[in-house]
Motif scaffolding. Structure first.
Motif: not given
Ligand SMILES: Cc1ncc(COP(=O)(O)O)c(C=O)c1O
Ligand SMILES: Cc1ncc(COP(=O)(O)O)c(C=O)c1O
Ligand SMILES: [Mg+2]
Ligand SMILES: [Mg+2]
Ligand SMILES: [Mg+2]
Ligand SMILES: [Mg+2]
Lengths: 360, 360
Positions: A310-327, A345-351
């Motif tokens: 859910k986090f990865i999906k919503e982050a992507k929608a908010a313009g934070f790309e490629n946050l999925k971890g390695y399997r 990084v600041k914006d990511l932490v706010e998100f």
């Protein structure tokens, strides 16, 4: 034109300024009427560009004259073979197993000689760097090999093993130029360019002069001999000119920024913003023991796969790309290379804070 | 912005339209908010781009399904080792020696097995292609190797040796996609991209499926196994993504132009303009026997080194770049690859006529 915050582990974000310059020069480099892509590697312009890139790199890392710089092809993976083929004289090497890339170098090394794995953090899914105090080096080892920054697992050697007079070989693909290093501690350093330095297709090798020898393993292809590339100033055959050109621009960008001391400060600041939040958060936590944390690759999890997704999906929608971890680690990974702006990084932490508040 | 007529043998002129598009997309590829240089090779966008490039190439060359396309690193020179390492089972190969690149493949092959040079044009400084009628192939040869277009000497195989059921291996670095070919006549075709296709740092391999095998020579690095790259869709490790992207744009440009039949017509027209003038001129003459002339690389001389030098200098001042010939041939060489506009050749010939009139 849209730009996102790109947390990809590699190929990865590049300085916007570098990309802008490259776009502007695409059809006419320095008044030549040609693109860098169209020019002979034997031309004065391209030779000059390559020499300048090497010189800037030398200044940035404070590389002494008896260390040589090579711009090669084949990616970091090809170094896994070039290193044993060129450096094994006794056909023995000591390796530390600290992650997937360390492991790949071990299996490739086994094609050519005896590989002693003298330490490993596999038991805890590579979430730490093994104790370096009681390492038992092999008398006859030609070198000791480490993966300096483990891209997937987010660990870094914050100290180096004391290898005595054995050459220390370091894969710095994912932390090259992120901070100053003492080059003289190493026999050979290599880095695929596509994380901190430029586009995929260039691998940078810094090698101590005495390790460049003619007596390589039998059957070593000409293109896999360090000596051939050294003797020909990285232009034995056509080098990956355009990639080197972008690397050169990144070197200039770093110099303008104040060099690697300045870069290190910024990187520490960026990393602290993220790690501090991970330590404070009830939802997110880092996967690496504190003392071995990477400045570049920050893996973290919520503990729930569903929530991660859910986090990865919503982050992507908010313009934070490629946050999925390695399997093999799961969860998320934020790669915060040199070119990631502190604001990203600041914006990511706010998100993340907002997400945590909304999902607790 | 200035643009010149660039007759470089490689890296070489690219279609201006391709460079313009690349410049426009530099910071934001297809609305992703990232440069192609910044995107993971595992992303849908880049996988899609690479697959599309391969598919377009398949259409252009009419490549049957049982031939596979690989985008690799290391340049054409690395193929000189990969070919024997992967294809030698008996450790024997038949080679035709038609120039410097043919010779380099021969010496590299000798690292791995017995190389029989079954024909050579060295006696006449490689100014012709040897007679292909009475070739004596070796019973136990694993393959027969030719350099299809000899970049330096300006010759081309306008017919192929009849190799029976031996795989024919062809280095097409300097004439790839210059005209239609019958792929099924070959076991393996390779080409460094930096002449007719894209920037340096990509080498394209087209290989018949049955030649992709696990049983390579002992000591073959993982990165030098065709099977590894085939099994991983050219993304075993990070491929040279940006270079492949430019190649992909060149493929689209060729398709729009009408494909390789159309390209051939244009290339024949361009070559005729230059060769006809060389044949008519009292001052300039081509160095290659007529029947073996290349469509791509046209070496010519005046007979006087002084006059050659004067011509090269004045041509450069007039905007005709990189006409100096390779030292083993001397004189001039005009490389008139796909992307050289017909106007460039017309203007060059006009300039040559003027020079001839002024200097007789
Ligand atoms: C530390 C490290 N070493 C090696 C590699 C392999 O690099 P390449 O894809 O250039 O072969 C990577 C790629 O992610 C890496 O992170
Ligand atoms: C016919 C031919 N083969 C091989 C090569 C070597 O290519 P690379 O520099 O990519 O190794 C060249 C380069 O000019 C060439 O013209
Ligand atoms: Mg790792
Ligand atoms: Mg926490
Ligand atoms: Mg040649
Ligand atoms: Mg004549």
């Amino acid at each position: 034109m849209k730009r996102v915050y790109n947390f990809s582990a590699g190929p990865a974000v590049l300085p916007e300024e570098v990309l802008r310059e490259a776009a502007e020069e695409m059809l006419d480099y320095q008044g030549t009427g040609m693109s860098v892509m169209e020019m002979s590697h034997r031309s004065k312009t391209i030779e000059g560009m390559m020499n300048e890139a090497a010189q800037d790199l030398r200044e940035l890392l404070n590389i002494p004259e008896h260390y040589k710089i090579l711009f090669l092809q084949g990616g970091a993976s090809q170094q896994f073979a070039m290193i044993p083929m060129n450096l094994m004289k006794n056909r023995v090497a000591d390796h530390l197993n600290t992650g997937q890339w360390a492991k790949k170098a071990i299996s490739e090394g086994k094609l050519y000689g005896k590989i002693n794995v003298i330490a490993s953090s596999e038991d805890q899914n590579y979430s730490y760097i093994p104790d370096l105090k009681d390492l038992k080096f092999s008398e006859d080892a030609d070198y000791v090999y480490i993966c300096h920054n483990n891209t997937i697992f987010g660990t870094k050697f914050n100290k180096l093993p004391d290898v005595g007079d054995k050459p220390l070989i370091a894969d710095m693909s994912s932390n090259f130029l992120s901070e100053p290093i003492d080059v003289t501690k190493y026999g050979l350093i290599f880095a695929g360019a596509q994380k901190n330095v430029g586009p995929a297709g260039v691998v940078i090798v810094i090698i101590r002069e005495d390790l460049i020898t003619e007596d390589v393993l039998p059957g070593t292809p000409t293109m896999l001999k360090y000596k051939v590339h050294f003797d020909n100033n990285s232009a034995y055959n056509t080098p990956p000119v355009y990639g080197i050109y972008i690397c050169g621009k990144v070197f200039k960008w770093l110099k303008k920024l104040g060099g690697l001391e300045a870069m290190k400060k910024i990187n520490e600041e960026k990393a602290a913003i993220l790690y501090d939040y991970l330590d404070a958060s009830d939802m997110f936590k880092g996967t690496v023991v504190k003392k071995d944390r990477s400045l570049m690759n920050v893996p973290f999890v919520t503990g729930s796969e569903e929530l991660d997704a859910k986090f990865i999906k919503e982050a992507k929608a908010a313009g934070f790309e490629n946050l999925k971890g390695y399997r093999t680690v799961g969860g998320m990974r934020a790669s915060i290379y040199n070119a990631m702006p502190i604001q990203g990084v600041k914006d990511l932490v706010e998100f993340m804070k907002k997400f945590e508040a909304e999902n607790k």
